[in-house]
Design an enzyme around this catalytic site. Sequence first.
Site, PDB file in Angstrom:
ATOM      1  N   MET A  30       0.742  -1.041   0.019  1.00 38.30           N
ATOM      2  CA  MET A  30       0.040  -0.093  -0.059  1.00 38.30           C
ATOM      3  C   MET A  30       0.975   1.191   0.176  1.00 38.30           C
ATOM      4  SD  MET A  30      -3.439  -0.857   1.928  1.00 38.30           S
ATOM      5  CE  MET A  30      -2.731  -0.903   3.768  1.00 38.30           C
ATOM      6  N   GLY A  36      11.193  -3.512   5.566  1.00 30.27           N
ATOM      7  CA  GLY A  36      10.393  -4.780   5.401  1.00 30.27           C
ATOM      8  C   GLY A  36       9.785  -5.083   3.950  1.00 30.27           C
ATOM      9  N   HIS A  37       9.140  -3.884   3.353  1.00 35.92           N
ATOM     10  CA  HIS A  37       8.976  -4.308   1.901  1.00 35.92           C
ATOM     11  C   HIS A  37      10.055  -4.434   1.020  1.00 35.92           C
ATOM     12  CE1 HIS A  37       5.982  -1.300   3.434  1.00 35.92           C
ATOM     13  NE2 HIS A  37       4.997  -2.153   3.108  1.00 35.92           N
ATOM     14  N   GLY A 151       4.391 -10.273   3.833  1.00 36.43           N
ATOM     15  CA  GLY A 151       5.331 -10.498   5.297  1.00 36.43           C
ATOM     16  C   GLY A 151       4.770 -11.221   6.242  1.00 36.43           C
ATOM     17  N   LYS A 153       4.990 -10.578   9.163  1.00 35.93           N
ATOM     18  CA  LYS A 153       4.490  -9.685  10.175  1.00 35.93           C
ATOM     19  C   LYS A 153       3.034  -9.467  10.282  1.00 35.93           C
ATOM     20  CE  LYS A 153       4.463  -5.211   9.304  1.00 35.93           C
ATOM     21  NZ  LYS A 153       2.932  -5.135   9.732  1.00 35.93           N
ATOM     22  N   GLN A 157      -3.196 -12.183   7.870  1.00 37.45           N
ATOM     23  CA  GLN A 157      -3.393 -11.806   6.466  1.00 37.45           C
ATOM     24  C   GLN A 157      -2.841 -12.681   5.560  1.00 37.45           C
ATOM     25  OE1 GLN A 157      -3.258  -7.690   4.401  1.00 37.45           O
ATOM     26  NE2 GLN A 157      -0.993  -8.219   3.879  1.00 37.45           N
ATOM     27  N   ILE A 180      11.025  -8.122   9.486  1.00 40.81           N
ATOM     28  CA  ILE A 180      12.195  -7.486   9.432  1.00 40.81           C
ATOM     29  C   ILE A 180      11.961  -6.318  10.765  1.00 40.81           C
ATOM     30  CG2 ILE A 180      13.725  -5.378   8.417  1.00 40.81           C
ATOM     31  CD1 ILE A 180      13.735  -8.270   6.991  1.00 40.81           C
ATOM     32  N   SER A 189       7.019  -1.527  10.356  1.00 39.65           N
ATOM     33  CA  SER A 189       5.569  -1.162   9.800  1.00 39.65           C
ATOM     34  C   SER A 189       5.312   0.107   9.381  1.00 39.65           C
ATOM     35  CB  SER A 189       4.687  -1.632  11.256  1.00 39.65           C
ATOM     36  OG  SER A 189       3.325  -1.477  10.792  1.00 39.65           O
TER      37      SER A 189
END
Length: 189
Positions: A30, A36-37, A151, A153, A157, A180, A189
Amino acid sequence: MIIAKTVKEVREQVNEWRKQGLTVGLVPTMGYLHEGHASLVDRAVAECDKVVASDFLNPTQFGPGEDLESYPRDFEHDCELLEAHGCDMVFYPSVDEMYPDGNGKTDTYVEILDDMPKQLCGKTRPIHFRGVCTVVSKLFNIVVPDKAFFGQKDAQQLAIIKRMVRDLSYGIEIVGCPIIREEDGLAKS
Ligand code: PAF
């Protein structure tokens, strides 16, 4: 890196890659990307010939008062990060491109009807997982990737997307990637 704003552009480019026998990985996001991405893109680059990231703030997964309007955005920074990590194409559609009825509305949803989403944070965010499944399903139909990277995380989801892929017979491998963390241990996040 190619910046594609329409479904047509994505399909044409992916078809071209397919004709060359190349595999395609999808990293759905998003936007407002962080390390992390980047780690999802790195994994996709390692496992697929071509990598598409989507950068779309999806209105259907936000309920009233859930901060859609104040969600941070920085597309320029997102492009820099994606390009630096070897992403081949970013899909950056408008809300109307993804939801042609206008205003981020749709009459067609993908929703898991058993108790799974209700037991999770769906208890307090009743439309959240329906919006996630709907947009991820649309992205799968647009890109038709071999693999998609999410992820760990967002463990709820990830579980729901794996369930949707099983139930709807998507021929896509879902790859869950490690969390991460910040130096103090907090998940990025
Ligand atoms: O995890 C996210 O950023 C979003 O829920 C996703 C999977 C990109 C769908 O909008």
